[in-house]
Design a protein around this motif. Structure first.
Motif, mmCIF file in Angstrom:
data_model
loop_
_atom_site.group_PDB
_atom_site.id
_atom_site.type_symbol
_atom_site.label_atom_id
_atom_site.label_comp_id
_atom_site.label_asym_id
_atom_site.label_seq_id
_atom_site.Cartn_x
_atom_site.Cartn_y
_atom_site.Cartn_z
ATOM 1 N N ALA A 164 -47.205 55.279 26.406
ATOM 2 C CA ALA A 164 -47.497 54.197 27.333
ATOM 3 C C ALA A 164 -47.954 53.874 28.466
ATOM 4 O O ALA A 164 -49.433 53.252 29.070
ATOM 5 C CB ALA A 164 -46.354 53.173 27.444
ATOM 6 N N LYS A 165 -47.981 55.020 29.213
ATOM 7 C CA LYS A 165 -48.175 55.188 30.764
ATOM 8 C C LYS A 165 -50.096 56.150 30.852
ATOM 9 O O LYS A 165 -50.740 55.096 31.261
ATOM 10 C CB LYS A 165 -47.384 56.088 31.607
ATOM 11 N N VAL A 166 -49.785 57.210 29.711
ATOM 12 C CA VAL A 166 -51.121 57.520 28.901
ATOM 13 C C VAL A 166 -51.843 56.362 28.647
ATOM 14 O O VAL A 166 -53.390 56.226 29.261
ATOM 15 C CB VAL A 166 -51.251 58.602 27.460
ATOM 16 N N LEU A 167 -51.688 55.253 28.654
ATOM 17 C CA LEU A 167 -52.215 54.010 27.320
ATOM 18 C C LEU A 167 -52.361 53.509 29.060
ATOM 19 O O LEU A 167 -54.057 53.049 29.455
ATOM 20 C CB LEU A 167 -52.153 53.392 26.760
ATOM 21 N N THR A 168 -51.755 52.632 29.836
ATOM 22 C CA THR A 168 -52.281 52.139 31.480
ATOM 23 C C THR A 168 -53.054 53.078 32.169
ATOM 24 O O THR A 168 -53.951 51.969 32.280
ATOM 25 C CB THR A 168 -50.548 51.787 31.344
ATOM 26 N N ASN A 169 -52.743 54.223 31.865
ATOM 27 C CA ASN A 169 -53.210 55.086 32.563
ATOM 28 C C ASN A 169 -55.233 55.216 32.625
ATOM 29 O O ASN A 169 -56.001 55.403 33.667
ATOM 30 C CB ASN A 169 -53.034 56.251 32.624
ATOM 31 N N ALA A 170 -54.896 55.056 31.533
ATOM 32 C CA ALA A 170 -56.955 54.797 30.717
ATOM 33 C C ALA A 170 -57.045 53.633 30.700
ATOM 34 O O ALA A 170 -58.384 53.014 30.040
ATOM 35 C CB ALA A 170 -56.152 55.582 29.708
ATOM 36 N N GLY A 171 -56.361 52.862 31.348
ATOM 37 C CA GLY A 171 -57.122 51.294 31.051
ATOM 38 C C GLY A 171 -56.552 49.961 29.691
ATOM 39 O O GLY A 171 -57.387 49.083 29.946
ATOM 40 N N PHE A 172 -55.659 50.090 29.606
ATOM 41 C CA PHE A 172 -55.144 49.304 28.082
ATOM 42 C C PHE A 172 -54.680 48.169 28.668
ATOM 43 O O PHE A 172 -53.955 48.722 29.592
ATOM 44 C CB PHE A 172 -54.029 50.410 26.820
ATOM 45 N N SER A 173 -54.422 47.743 27.900
ATOM 46 C CA SER A 173 -53.842 46.181 28.761
ATOM 47 C C SER A 173 -52.679 45.996 27.643
ATOM 48 O O SER A 173 -53.431 45.934 26.332
ATOM 49 C CB SER A 173 -54.793 44.905 28.898
ATOM 50 N N TYR A 174 -51.946 45.179 28.324
ATOM 51 C CA TYR A 174 -50.625 45.300 27.751
ATOM 52 C C TYR A 174 -50.409 43.198 26.232
ATOM 53 O O TYR A 174 -51.170 42.745 27.087
ATOM 54 C CB TYR A 174 -49.321 44.565 28.022
#
Length: 199
Positions: A164-174
């Motif tokens: 999940a952190k990889v995704l949020t660090n890459a700019g993904f929105s929940y």
């Protein structure tokens, strides 16, 4: 790390090789350079390392589709599907051989959902967790946007905050909570769903 889907910011050190002159491509799949490694199409010689890394229960249980234990021949079949002209998923090896770290540290993938929507997946061998490779690979793939997607989707199992952190660090929105089947766990597992709008 584990299977998830996509997002990103611009990665200034990402380069996409010209499709018409790159001799290491599989069909029209791009080779993408990014910092400490490159993303390249899978090749037959990758099956051994894929088998080695995915034999780790923690890696398999972080994905939807990798069984545990891995059946004989499964890694070769996976590579054959990834190399097939009829494939529905483009898979890239995270290749850090030029840095002396190995030809395959894990994989990232894009699966077309609709003409302008793709889903990102990834997993990293457990020996390379917490090194930033997963984040760099996801960011490089998103920056290259080889499917020309307007929207990228991804998910992470809720007991896998690293992905999940990889995704949020890459700019993904929940987006919200859901569930996905995990073959390795033989169960439905709660997930977090993420979205990345491109451009």
């Amino acid at each position: 790390m584990n299977q998830t889907r996509l997002v990103t910011k611009s990665a200034p050190d990402v380069q996409v090789f010209d499709r018409t002159t790159d001799n290491t491509r599989t069909d029209d799949q791009q080779v993408i350079t990014a910092g400490r490694f490159l993303l390249r199409p899978l090749r037959e010689s990758d099956a051994g390392l894929i088998r080695l890394y995915t034999a780790d229960r923690r890696v398999a249980e972080g994905t939807r589709a990798i069984p545990h234990p891995l059946p004989p021949g499964a890694a070769r079949q996976y590579v054959a599907r990834a190399m097939s002209p009829e494939r529905n998923e483009d898979v890239w090896a995270i290749d850090a051989s030029e840095s002396g770290l190995g030809e395959l540290l894990g994989v990232v993938s894009l699966t077309r959902i609709e003409p302008e929507q793709s889903e990102l997946g990834f997993w990293i061998g457990s020996g390379f967790w917490n090194t930033g490779f997963a984040t760099e690979a996801v960011q490089a793939l998103v920056a290259a946007n080889p499917h020309g997607s307007r929207t990228l989707f991804a998910e992470a199992f809720q007991d896998n905050p690293g992905s999940a952190k990889v995704l949020t660090n890459a700019g993904f929105s929940y987006l919200g909570d859901a569930e996905s089947w995990s073959v390795a766990r033989d169960a439905r597992v709660p997930t977090w769903t993420y979205l990345r709008r491109m451009g």
